[in-house]
Design a protein around this motif. Structure first.
Motif, PDB file in Angstrom:
ATOM      1  N   THR A  10       7.373  -0.957 -19.007  1.00 20.36           N
ATOM      2  CA  THR A  10       7.171  -2.915 -19.207  1.00 20.36           C
ATOM      3  C   THR A  10       8.591  -3.223 -18.339  1.00 20.36           C
ATOM      4  OG1 THR A  10       4.874  -3.079 -21.060  1.00 20.36           O
ATOM      5  CG2 THR A  10       6.039  -4.616 -19.514  1.00 20.36           C
ATOM      6  N   VAL A  11       8.825  -3.811 -17.796  1.00 18.74           N
ATOM      7  CA  VAL A  11      10.110  -5.140 -17.376  1.00 18.74           C
ATOM      8  C   VAL A  11       9.157  -6.126 -17.483  1.00 18.74           C
ATOM      9  CG1 VAL A  11      11.506  -6.276 -16.088  1.00 18.74           C
ATOM     10  CG2 VAL A  11      11.047  -3.460 -15.628  1.00 18.74           C
ATOM     11  N   VAL A  12       9.771  -6.885 -18.594  1.00 21.89           N
ATOM     12  CA  VAL A  12       9.717  -8.825 -19.072  1.00 21.89           C
ATOM     13  C   VAL A  12      11.000  -9.138 -18.576  1.00 21.89           C
ATOM     14  CG1 VAL A  12       9.182 -10.147 -20.643  1.00 21.89           C
ATOM     15  CG2 VAL A  12       8.529  -7.827 -20.850  1.00 21.89           C
ATOM     16  N   ILE A  15      -0.388  -6.597 -24.048  1.00 19.87           N
ATOM     17  CA  ILE A  15      -2.208  -5.384 -23.386  1.00 19.87           C
ATOM     18  C   ILE A  15      -1.276  -5.420 -21.610  1.00 19.87           C
ATOM     19  CG2 ILE A  15      -2.534  -7.805 -23.132  1.00 19.87           C
ATOM     20  CD1 ILE A  15      -5.745  -6.580 -23.252  1.00 19.87           C
ATOM     21  N   SER A  16      -0.440  -6.039 -21.563  1.00 27.30           N
ATOM     22  CA  SER A  16       0.303  -4.849 -20.095  1.00 27.30           C
ATOM     23  C   SER A  16       0.863  -4.246 -19.911  1.00 27.30           C
ATOM     24  CB  SER A  16       1.711  -6.531 -19.619  1.00 27.30           C
ATOM     25  OG  SER A  16       0.345  -7.679 -19.104  1.00 27.30           O
ATOM     26  N   SER A  17       1.474  -3.724 -21.433  1.00 31.37           N
ATOM     27  CA  SER A  17       2.411  -2.217 -21.369  1.00 31.37           C
ATOM     28  C   SER A  17       1.202  -1.298 -21.692  1.00 31.37           C
ATOM     29  CB  SER A  17       2.975  -1.926 -22.772  1.00 31.37           C
ATOM     30  OG  SER A  17       2.448  -2.264 -24.108  1.00 31.37           O
ATOM     31  N   GLN A  18      -0.219  -1.720 -21.778  1.00 28.58           N
ATOM     32  CA  GLN A  18      -0.967  -0.491 -22.365  1.00 28.58           C
ATOM     33  C   GLN A  18      -2.310  -0.266 -20.855  1.00 28.58           C
ATOM     34  OE1 GLN A  18      -3.291  -2.250 -25.609  1.00 28.58           O
ATOM     35  NE2 GLN A  18      -2.080  -1.947 -27.221  1.00 28.58           N
ATOM     36  N   ASN A  19      -1.450  -1.122 -20.022  1.00 28.92           N
ATOM     37  CA  ASN A  19      -2.560  -0.705 -18.701  1.00 28.92           C
ATOM     38  C   ASN A  19      -1.872  -1.244 -17.061  1.00 28.92           C
ATOM     39  OD1 ASN A  19      -6.041  -1.967 -19.924  1.00 28.92           O
ATOM     40  ND2 ASN A  19      -4.910  -3.153 -20.628  1.00 28.92           N
ATOM     41  N   GLY A  21       0.878  -1.585   0.024  1.00 21.69           N
ATOM     42  CA  GLY A  21      -0.048  -0.032   0.255  1.00 21.69           C
ATOM     43  C   GLY A  21       0.628   1.270   0.078  1.00 21.69           C
ATOM     44  N   GLU A  22       2.208   1.537  -0.384  1.00 21.08           N
ATOM     45  CA  GLU A  22       2.921   2.103  -0.341  1.00 21.08           C
ATOM     46  C   GLU A  22       3.178   2.596  -1.489  1.00 21.08           C
ATOM     47  OE1 GLU A  22       6.250  -0.051   1.883  1.00 21.08           O
ATOM     48  OE2 GLU A  22       4.879   1.403   4.577  1.00 21.08           O
ATOM     49  N   GLY A  23       3.753   4.129  -2.507  1.00 25.48           N
ATOM     50  CA  GLY A  23       4.525   3.851  -3.354  1.00 25.48           C
ATOM     51  C   GLY A  23       3.509   4.181  -4.435  1.00 25.48           C
ATOM     52  N   THR A  24       3.862   4.582  -5.550  1.00 25.00           N
ATOM     53  CA  THR A  24       2.461   4.871  -7.064  1.00 25.00           C
ATOM     54  C   THR A  24       3.605   4.318  -7.732  1.00 25.00           C
ATOM     55  OG1 THR A  24       3.540   7.335  -6.805  1.00 25.00           O
ATOM     56  CG2 THR A  24       1.523   7.105  -5.823  1.00 25.00           C
ATOM     57  N   PRO A  25       4.037   3.527  -8.519  1.00 22.07           N
ATOM     58  CA  PRO A  25       4.584   2.519  -9.545  1.00 22.07           C
ATOM     59  C   PRO A  25       4.141   2.535 -10.943  1.00 22.07           C
ATOM     60  CG  PRO A  25       4.139   1.405  -7.879  1.00 22.07           C
ATOM     61  CD  PRO A  25       3.512   1.900  -7.327  1.00 22.07           C
ATOM     62  N   ASP A  26       4.508   3.058 -11.543  1.00 20.97           N
ATOM     63  CA  ASP A  26       4.528   3.466 -12.833  1.00 20.97           C
ATOM     64  C   ASP A  26       5.443   1.847 -14.534  1.00 20.97           C
ATOM     65  OD1 ASP A  26       6.674   3.981 -12.831  1.00 20.97           O
ATOM     66  OD2 ASP A  26       6.484   5.832 -13.665  1.00 20.97           O
ATOM     67  N   LYS A  27       5.416   0.854 -13.892  1.00 21.94           N
ATOM     68  CA  LYS A  27       5.930  -0.165 -14.903  1.00 21.94           C
ATOM     69  C   LYS A  27       4.935  -1.423 -14.432  1.00 21.94           C
ATOM     70  CE  LYS A  27       9.171   2.485 -15.997  1.00 21.94           C
ATOM     71  NZ  LYS A  27       8.775   3.566 -15.115  1.00 21.94           N
ATOM     72  N   ALA A  28       4.358  -2.401 -15.298  1.00 22.33           N
ATOM     73  CA  ALA A  28       3.897  -3.589 -14.880  1.00 22.33           C
ATOM     74  C   ALA A  28       5.268  -4.380 -15.244  1.00 22.33           C
ATOM     75  CB  ALA A  28       3.176  -3.494 -16.580  1.00 22.33           C
ATOM     76  N   ILE A  29       5.080  -5.722 -14.089  1.00 26.59           N
ATOM     77  CA  ILE A  29       5.526  -6.634 -14.437  1.00 26.59           C
ATOM     78  C   ILE A  29       5.010  -7.585 -15.120  1.00 26.59           C
ATOM     79  CG2 ILE A  29       7.656  -8.050 -13.326  1.00 26.59           C
ATOM     80  CD1 ILE A  29       7.866  -4.784 -12.310  1.00 26.59           C
ATOM     81  N   VAL A  30       6.252  -7.913 -16.176  1.00 26.27           N
ATOM     82  CA  VAL A  30       5.731  -9.350 -17.190  1.00 26.27           C
ATOM     83  C   VAL A  30       6.706 -10.325 -16.771  1.00 26.27           C
ATOM     84  CG1 VAL A  30       4.736 -10.502 -19.074  1.00 26.27           C
ATOM     85  CG2 VAL A  30       4.041  -7.939 -18.958  1.00 26.27           C
ATOM     86  N   TRP A  31       6.117 -11.848 -16.633  1.00 28.34           N
ATOM     87  CA  TRP A  31       6.879 -12.669 -16.200  1.00 28.34           C
ATOM     88  C   TRP A  31       6.209 -14.371 -17.294  1.00 28.34           C
ATOM     89  CZ3 TRP A  31      10.431 -14.145 -11.364  1.00 28.34           C
ATOM     90  CH2 TRP A  31      10.690 -15.252 -12.217  1.00 28.34           C
TER      91      TRP A  31
END
Length: 813
Positions: free
Chosen positions: A142-144, A340-344, A98-108
């Motif tokens: 996005t980080v893949v 679609i991850s990068s778009q959301n 519940g902390e911070g405001t990250p702006d990257k998607a993590i896709v594994w």
């Protein structure tokens, strides 16, 4: 002059433009899809990408396989993102709190967990290449994380076999040898374990190492790439029912959005696909469910092909399915997932945070108590998953897993609360009964850890506070070098490892068939006795002290063999444990997974040598060299093999038959087995209504048991049951059941047996009453041990393993 020339050359090299990234085909020297790449070639390609684009590709080796191959992930993103990779990871995990405001998607994206589902590793190379070139805009936010091969040992087993036996050019005829793998297929890992069913249980080296890295990231999206039968079209999300009730609406909804994005590309190409069928999200140890229960959108993608397809094969409708086709499909869904991850990104981060907010689970705390070694084994699993726990010495109220049974308030209790980051996972792993919104499921339906570990448990609707530090139990090692004998108890797999260690070091060990006591010490059946008289030629006291410290075993010295209560140490009821020479049957119609469970148990858990006897040369083996033979799950035995085994048993051998091996023995008159059948209803008793064609599957499950827990009775006087109390929770995987034997029923179900957790079809349940779970039968000079339920199933039902060990060491003819 020469020095100046070399310095100038060095400077020129430094300012030359870097070599461009090579496509997989260019780097490998063959067109991708025209042959299978060995694992080392795949690793070399990813090393090339890192070498040529070190600012955008970073490799990390997170472990090695049993056969020594590296396990590796590639982090793929923009130069700026990779430069700040650790800060991105920390911000992402802070978001869960519940902390911070990250702006990257993590896709594994995980590839090739089943080694012979080999297309996915090929696709991983092309997908990574295009993310770095034509699709690099997807990486801005996005980080893949790409694991190109979860199961390198299985993959190379398949690829090496295929390269040996393929036709040139490849043959699309499904009957050709290149489409028929041998018995040891490439699907499992070295020990024949299915790594896609080991995410929660962590029995395998690969899983243990991977979960450490996975827990460091807890991605937004996790994709597990698979293959299925050659005649099936492509499968992608959304998943089928049943979906576990803890899965959030957002997780369900975004699966649908991802599926629609895939469909857009598949529609454009005219490729066939299906969704919402067959592959559900329930069993917690899959590569889609485990990430889901940790906050991800976890998905399985299934391409038709698997180990049968090779480089190309004719399907049932006459189409040719090629490896290139299969690569294209997995490549498309991989890129579509990242797109679609990068778009959301914003929504992924918001919903990820919401997933970890306080939830209203039915039970808020699980409180456990029991034998010390079993508690230790469970806490090791919790530590591996980074699940928090504590201890209390206060009384606790709640719903008992075993009605009528209360906890000992004098003993410390383990408390696992849902009020933590991994609260959802805790609920799934500990809940007494999994709620099924559909009984047609892909896997087992019961797995609750208190049952699996043989611990008393209470589920509380309140948060149980922890008020005590863990009791660090130091072993009480009292080894008097001049003692008559030394004694220790028998309750757990830790005790079994201790015994195996002694036997390997030629220490002679006895056990008692009846309880005894001397002084203030009491010992139950199965306690281990090591006497000086049995071990005159070895430094037994020093060996015992070393082993007791290694395995944290209490040891008691006895100055005499004369006991206060029970039978003296020289009594016939104090039996010698014969140092076993053990063999396991393999090949033929043996289940590879069943064989692997036995093999892994001996080498990685019990750490006791076992010989693998293959069906191909079984008739040439002198079985007299072995006093124990294990038959794993199997579907048949050659008559000559069966006759040879029968003769060997009658001459004094010990045969242990597990699971479906009982079906094989049931067909032979020499064995006392009798399968239970549901008697036909009398004619006219009930109106018979034809089953609609589309309801046949649902009607069929009435005859099935899909991994349900039954409470069984235990004869604690039977050597198979030493170390157990009078009840045992067995994981039943099949409907087949066998009548009580005339004697020798160590663990059994009473009449009207019902499952206490998991699904069992109505017709299947009718067979279970008055059936045995584990039993023994004397045959000639030997003995047969029947294990109708498999205590080694997937290596995770911890409380069953001591039964198997008792079969090895405690059961005498």
């Amino acid at each position: 002059m020469k020095i100046k020339y070399m310095a100038l050359l060095f400077l020129l090299v430094q300012f030359l433009p870097a070599q461009e990234l090579q496509s997989p085909s260019t780097f490998l020297g063959y067109e991708l899809g025209s042959r299978f790449s060995r694992h080392h070639q795949v690793i070399s390609y990813f090393e090339h990408l890192e070498a040529q684009a070190p600012d955008r590709v970073r490799l990390e080796q997170y472990g090695t396989t049993y056969e020594g191959r590296p396990l590796m992930v590639a982090y793929v993103s923009t130069a700026e993102n990779l430069q700040n990779l650790e800060a991105i990871r920390e911000a992402h995990l802070s978001n869960a709190k519940g902390e911070g405001t990250p702006d990257k998607a993590i896709v594994w994206m995980s590839y090739n967990v089943h080694g012979n589902e080999s297309v996915s590793t090929e696709a991983s190379m092309l997908t990574t290449y295009e993310l770095l070139t034509s699709k690099k805009e997807f990486l801005e936010n996005t980080v893949v994380i790409i694991d190109p091969c979860i199961n390198p040992d299985g993959r190379d087993r398949y690829v090496n076999w295929y390269n040996q036996y393929r036709n040139t050019p490849f043959q699309v005829d499904p009957n050709s040898k290149e489409h028929h793998e041998p018995w040891l297929s490439g699907r499992p890992n070295h020990y024949m374990f299915d790594l896609n069913r080991d995410w929660a249980w962590l029995t395998q080296k690969e899983s243990q190492q991977r979960i450490k890295l996975f827990t460091k990231w807890l991605p937004h999206i996790h994709v597990d790439f698979h293959e299925q039968g050659v005649n099936n079209p492509y499968y992608f999300a959304p998943a089928a029912e049943p979906l576990h009730e803890v899965i959030t609406q957002w997780q369900k909804d975004f699966q649908k959005e991802i599926g629609k994005n895939h469909a857009k590309y598949f529609d454009r190409e005219g490729w066939f696909y299906f969704t919402k069928e067959r592959f559900d999200l329930l069993y917690p140890s899959y590569g889609d469910t485990y990430p889901t229960y940790n906050g991800a959108i976890g998905m399985t993608y299934e391409q038709g092909g698997s180990g049968r397809a090779g480089l190309g094969i004719l399907t049932a409708i006459g189409d040719t399915l090629t490896l290139k086709d299969r690569i294209a499909h997995h490549h498309t869904t991989g890129l579509s997932t990242v797109e679609i991850s990068s778009q959301n990104t914003e929504q992924l981060n918001r919903e990820f945070r919401d997933f970890y907010k306080g939830k209203e689970f039915t039970y808020k705390s699980y409180v456990l108590q029991g034998e010390h070694d079993k508690m230790e084994a469970l806490t090791r699993l919790l530590d591996a998953h980074e699940i928090e726990y504590g201890f209390t010495d206060k009384p606790v109220k709640g719903v008992s897993y075993e009605p009528g049974k209360t906890m000992n308030n004098q003993e410390q209790k383990l408390v696992v609360s849902t009020d933590q980051l991994k609260g959802t996972l805790v609920t799934v792993l500990f809940e007494p009964q999994t709620k099924l919104n559909d009984s047609l499921t892909y896997d087992i339906t019961a797995w609750s850890l208190p049952y699996a570990y043989g611990l008393d448990a209470i589920a509380s609707k309140k948060i149980v506070s922890v008020n005590a530090e863990k009791t660090n139990r130091a072993p009480q090692i009292n080894i008097d070098a001049d003692a008559y004998a030394w004694i220790t108890d028998w309750n757990s797999m830790n005790d079994a490892e201790f015994l195996a260690h002694l036997l390997k070091n030629n220490v002679r060990v006895r056990f008692n068939q009846e309880p005894f006591s001397f002084g203030q010490q009491s010992f139950e059946r199965g306690s281990l006795l090591i006497t000086k008289g049995d071990n005159k030629d070895i430094p037994v006291a020093s060996l015992l002290e070393e082993a007791a410290n290694t395995f944290s075993k209490d040891m008691h010295s006895a100055s005499t063999g004369f006991v206060d209560r029970g039978f003296d140490f020289g009594s016939p009821s104090v039996r010698m444990i014969e140092k076993p020479s053990i063999a396991v049957y393999s090949g033929g119609s043996t289940s590879t997974l069943g064989f692997g469970e036995v093999w892994h148990f001996f080498e990685q858990q019990l750490q006791y040598p076992v010989s693998v006897l293959d069906a191909d040369y079984f008739n040439r083996i002198d079985l007299a060299k072995y006093n124990i033979l294990v038959l794993p799950n199997m579907w048949g035995l050659e008559d000559s093999h069966l006759n040879k085994i029968k003769s060997w048993v009658k001459d004094g051998g010990k045969l242990i038959a597990i699971g479906d091996a009982l079906r094989v023995l049931d067909k032979v008159d020499d064995f006392a087995l009798k399968a239970i059948a549901v008697e036909d209803k009398e004619e006219g008793e009930k109106e018979v209504i034809p089953t609609p064609f589309n309801s046949s599957d649902r009607e069929g499950i009435k005859e099935l048991i899909t991994g349900a827990v039954f409470k069984a009775n235990v004869d604690t006087t039977h050597p198979l049951s030493y170390g157990y109390s009078d009840t045992y929770h067995t994981l039943k995987l099949r409907a087949e059941a066998y009548e009580w034997l005339s004697d020798g029923n160590a663990v059994y179900l009473s009449d009207n047996a019902q499952p206490i957790a998991g699904f069992a079809g109505s017709e299947a349940v009718k067979k279970q009453g008055k059936s045995f779970i584990f039993a023994t039968e004397n045959m000639g000079s030997g003995v047969v041990i029947y294990m109708a339920d498999n205590p080694l199933f997937r290596g995770f039902w911890e409380n069953g393993k001591l039964f198997f060990t008792n079969a090895l060491f405690m059961v005498n003819n």
